[in-house]
Design a protein around this motif. Structure first.
Motif, PDB file in Angstrom:
ATOM      1  N   ALA A 111     -26.922  32.335  17.315  1.00  0.00           N
ATOM      2  CA  ALA A 111     -25.774  31.520  17.729  1.00  0.00           C
ATOM      3  C   ALA A 111     -25.863  30.118  17.131  1.00  0.00           C
ATOM      4  CB  ALA A 111     -25.705  31.448  19.252  1.00  0.00           C
ATOM      5  N   TYR A 112     -27.036  29.517  17.187  1.00  0.00           N
ATOM      6  CA  TYR A 112     -27.196  28.172  16.624  1.00  0.00           C
ATOM      7  C   TYR A 112     -27.009  28.191  15.098  1.00  0.00           C
ATOM      8  CZ  TYR A 112     -28.980  26.224  21.049  1.00  0.00           C
ATOM      9  OH  TYR A 112     -29.110  25.778  22.351  1.00  0.00           O
ATOM     10  N   PHE A 127     -22.593  35.278  19.384  1.00  0.00           N
ATOM     11  CA  PHE A 127     -23.970  35.650  19.681  1.00  0.00           C
ATOM     12  C   PHE A 127     -24.364  35.151  21.069  1.00  0.00           C
ATOM     13  CE2 PHE A 127     -23.866  35.603  15.024  1.00  0.00           C
ATOM     14  CZ  PHE A 127     -24.435  36.836  14.741  1.00  0.00           C
ATOM     15  N   SER A 128     -25.452  35.670  21.586  1.00  0.00           N
ATOM     16  CA  SER A 128     -25.922  35.270  22.908  1.00  0.00           C
ATOM     17  C   SER A 128     -26.203  33.772  22.936  1.00  0.00           C
ATOM     18  CB  SER A 128     -27.180  36.058  23.300  1.00  0.00           C
ATOM     19  OG  SER A 128     -28.138  36.047  22.270  1.00  0.00           O
ATOM     20  N   GLY A 157     -24.517  25.969  23.263  1.00  0.00           N
ATOM     21  CA  GLY A 157     -25.420  27.106  23.039  1.00  0.00           C
ATOM     22  C   GLY A 157     -25.268  27.699  21.659  1.00  0.00           C
ATOM     23  N   GLY A 158     -24.747  26.909  20.707  1.00  0.00           N
ATOM     24  CA  GLY A 158     -24.472  27.416  19.373  1.00  0.00           C
ATOM     25  C   GLY A 158     -23.103  28.066  19.324  1.00  0.00           C
ATOM     26  N   CYS A 187     -27.933  22.130  24.023  1.00  0.00           N
ATOM     27  CA  CYS A 187     -28.999  22.898  24.668  1.00  0.00           C
ATOM     28  C   CYS A 187     -28.998  22.603  26.158  1.00  0.00           C
ATOM     29  CB  CYS A 187     -30.355  22.536  24.054  1.00  0.00           C
ATOM     30  SG  CYS A 187     -31.796  23.107  25.006  1.00  0.00           S
ATOM     31  N   ASP A 188     -28.745  23.632  26.968  1.00  0.00           N
ATOM     32  CA  ASP A 188     -28.906  23.514  28.418  1.00  0.00           C
ATOM     33  C   ASP A 188     -30.387  23.677  28.729  1.00  0.00           C
ATOM     34  OD1 ASP A 188     -26.274  23.267  29.842  1.00  0.00           O
ATOM     35  OD2 ASP A 188     -25.807  25.043  28.645  1.00  0.00           O
TER      36      ASP A 188
END
Length: 762
Positions: free
Chosen positions: A62-63, A55-56, A49-50, A78-79
């Motif tokens: 985040a990325y 970060f979220s 998720g980064g 990536c989920d």
């Protein structure tokens, strides 16, 4: 769906955090033949998720941060979830309520669906169209992490937007719930095919914990560069299509190889831990998988979740256990904090304990290796020596019978089990020493103190972070003379640091601590030898003045309080009696709500006056560090050394600091990678929106002459103390909290006779 505002904020992340640093490959200097991976190349870093530790999860921020702080070939994970209209989004869970503000946008009540046979309640992506989710913002879903960045309103991104906007060199799609979506007439297979056939998107890996899904898509990618990877869940969890436990599937890697090029396993599959969180022998899973031609990726790496005590809260040490253990290496790691494995793989792997030092950073212990054993015990000192400490420290306390000993505090409650012994009723309050009550060393004899059990310190225990419980009472305390003998016979040490506090008060009680230290040093031969230096540290200028001119020892002034600066006249005054200064971490990088708020000029001004700057106290526990350091003690040390230019660290964990200064990345000049670059102080706080900003804090006070100048130490009072038998209770303290002493050496004879009479009558 990434908004222009989200893009601009992400660009600001890049500029604010690492504007001046060139990005280089994490594998730039590694020798391929050293790696025990399947390919012989360095392990890859996969950012789940980064940089979701800050970060979220799955947000543009985040990325972006993962791309900037990870290796150049960092893989973005990536989920994939599907919306009601079949769009694919990057989101960490089937349910949207925990990682977004959807509950505040829609008034829908949570619904219940069967997920792998388990009734699960929440707000699911399948009940909302992509357009519906356009007004939903991502939020931090792990509540122990800061939510201060939620005000940036990062939108949920589609899979295609994630790739095209960020353009990563590696892109990984994880399909966690194909069976669930199929049950609701949504085809994950069709979505994956549409993405991989999109010329603008390159998918490097596709993973899933569902055998049927992978077997279905594997033939499609057999001749492509996209790798199919089987993801293992918990050992006792049941894989839905085969109805076998993942533990059972692990015994049939030949079968896995028929449809997958690799496997992802939780890290405990490889290095198990027992119920007390201590490492067990490694399994053969990596070697077995490699024999089958399967790559092995390890998951569940988080800097801010307690892991095995064997790692001493050091996440770099954990990664090295998986990539540089001499037997095998995993082929990649899945992490929420990509900066840490990037540095571990590129800068620290294969350097060896005896690698030459790349940084002129002095490492001083704080009560020995007190992060691993009870402080100031023989075991803490031995561990510190083993871990490469330069200077071994002894905070000197005095016993009732006048023996100088090494102990982290004059208050025995802080480092022993005394409250559980017959001495517990010796508690008293001495305002000159501390505001709270304690049981003080000078009230017990050395034989009494030796009978107590040491207790390991756990300064982050309020966060349920405890240190090495298996050895929480290990070791024995040492007299100063014993400490000096140990140090004097250790050739690897540069010197010793003797810390003296409360000298004025102790002198009034009849204890000459400075004289006791000088005597012990002379008897150990330190007044004549030059092999090891002696550092005398105190927060009392009068103590250091007592040593000045009498010895060639280095005098170190400790500033107890956080300061924002120092007057020039004050610095000049310090130079009269000291050549080095100890300051707090906050005096270098002041914090506000665990964010770095900026940087002071304290270090540069002290160094301009030819004063060495030592900073305390460095600890590995992530809760002891600002958010800016990414829950990584190595990032913190690097920022203080490279960013602030300090001369030395005082640490509970010497091994972490010693390993840091040997890492190969420090000597790369302008090619130092981003993950070994200092954190710009205040940059993260600038990314907090106004509605989430913590209240501004008052500036730290300046150090003034009145804080430094003290009267000379008082003469040591003469006392007529009567020894208390070991294990018995001493006389009650006087009302002012100080031990009773004679007001005059002329005592009426009758009073003495009466005292003796009553003593023996009792």
């Amino acid at each position: 769906m990434g908004s222009l505002r989200g893009i601009s904020i992400a660009i600001f992340v890049v500029q604010a955090l690492l504007a001046s640093v060139a990005l280089v490959s994490a594998q730039g200097s590694a020798t391929p033949s050293r790696w025990q991976t399947l390919s012989g190349e360095a392990p890859v870093v996969i950012a789940r998720g980064g940089f979701s530790g800050i970060f979220s999860d799955s947000s543009f921020g985040a990325y972006s941060l993962a791309l900037e702080t990870g290796p150049s070939d960092v893989i973005l994970w990536c989920d994939v979830q599907l919306t009601k209209d079949g769009a694919g989004i990057c989101f960490p869970d089937l349910k949207l309520d925990n990682n977004s503000n959807i509950a505040t946008i829609f008034s829908d009540k949570p619904v219940t669906y069967l997920v792998n046979g388990v009734s699960t309640k929440g707000l699911f992506s399948i009940d909302y169209t992509l357009k519906d989710l356009g007004s939903v913002y991502l939020s931090q879903g792990i509540y122990s992490r800061t939510n201060k960045f939620d005000g940036n309103n990062y939108q949920i991104m589609t899979v295609q937007d994630t790739y095209t906007q960020l353009k990563p060199l590696g892109f990984w799609l994880n399909i966690q719930h194909d069976a669930f979506y199929a049950a609701h007439n949504l085809s994950m297979r069709s979505f994956v095919l549409s993405v991989t056939r999109n010329a603008k998107v390159t998918v490097d890996y596709i993973s899933s914990p569902e055998v049927a899904f992978l077997r279905n898509i594997a033939p499609i990618f057999r001749r492509s560069s996209t790798k199919v990877v089987f993801l293992f869940l918990g050992r006792k969890d049941v894989e839905p299509s085969t109805n076998q436990t993942y533990d059972s599937l692990l015994t049939n890697l030949t079968f896995i190889k028929t449809f997958a090029a690799g496997i992802i396993v939780p890290k405990c599959y490889i290095w198990p831990v027992d119920g007390a969180l201590y490492l067990q022998p490694s399994t053969s899973i990596v070697l077995d998988a490699h024999k089958e031609g399967l790559e092995v990726f390890a998951s569940d790496f988080y800097n801010d979740v307690p892991f095995s005590f064997n790692y001493s809260y050091d996440p770099v040490a954990e990664y090295l256990q998986f990539v540089d253990n001499g037997k095998f290496s995993v082929d990649g790691v899945l992490t929420d904090f990509p900066i840490t494995p990037a540095a571990a793989i590129d800068c620290f792997a294969h350097i060896g304990k005896n690698a030459s030092k790349q940084a002129d950073l002095l490492v001083i212990s704080n009560n020995g290796a007190s992060g691993d054993y009870p402080g100031c015990t023989n075991m803490a000192y031995s561990k510190a020596i083993q871990d490469g400490v330069d200077v071994l420290d002894c905070p000197v306390q005095m016993t009732k019978d006048g023996i100088p000993i090494c102990l982290g505090s004059i208050n025995l409650i802080e480092s022993t089990d005394i409250v559980r012994t017959g001495f517990s009723n010796l508690t008293t309050t001495v305002p000159e020493i501390m505001q709270s009550s304690g049981i003080f060393t000078y009230n017990l004899s050395w034989s009494d103190i030796k009978s107590l059990k040491p207790v390991i310190s756990s300064p982050q225990s309020q966060y349920k972070l405890f240190r090495n419980p298996k050895f929480q009472n290990a070791g024995k305390y040492l007299q100063l003379s014993e400490f000096l003998r140990m140090a004097n016979t250790t050739s690897s040490l540069n010197g010793v640091l003797i810390s003296i506090e409360n000298a004025a008060y102790l002198a009034k009680q009849g204890f000459g601590v400075t004289d006791a230290v000088l005597k012990a040093l002379n008897e150990a031969g330190y007044d004549k030898q030059t092999t090891q230096k002696v550092m005398i540290q105190s927060s009392s200028s009068s103590v250091l003045m007592k040593f000045k001119g009498k010895t060639n020892y280095q005098l170190v002034y400790k500033i107890d309080e956080d300061i924002g600066g120092a007057q020039s006249s004050t610095i000049d005054d310090i130079k009269r009696f000291a050549s080095a200064v100890v300051i707090s971490k906050d005096s270098v990088f002041p914090e506000n709500s665990a964010f770095l708020a900026g940087v002071t000029d304290v270090v540069s001004r002290l160094q301009a006056a030819n004063l060495s700057v030592l900073v305390q106290t460095f600890r590995n526990e992530f809760t002891s560090q600002a958010w800016d350091f990414f829950s990584d003690a190595t990032v913190e040390i690097n920022s203080f050394y490279v960013g602030a230019g300090i001369n030395g660290v005082i640490t509970d964990f010497p091994k972490t600091s010693d390993r840091y200064r040997r890492n190969r990345c420090l000597k790369r000049g302008n090619k130092i990678p981003t993950y070994m670059s200092p954190v710009p102080p205040g940059s993260l706080l600038q990314l907090v929106t106004t509605d989430y900003l913590p209240p501004a804090e008052a500036p730290k006070p300046y150090l003034t002459e009145s804080d430094v100048v003290e009267p000379p130490l008082p003469p040591v009072a003469k006392t007529t103390s009567i020894s208390t038998p070991s294990g018995t209770v001493a006389a009650a303290p006087a009302p002012n909290g100080q031990p009773k002493v004679a007001a005059s050496i002329i005592v009426p004879l009758m009073a003495m006779l009466l005292a003796m009479y009553y003593r023996f009558e009792i």
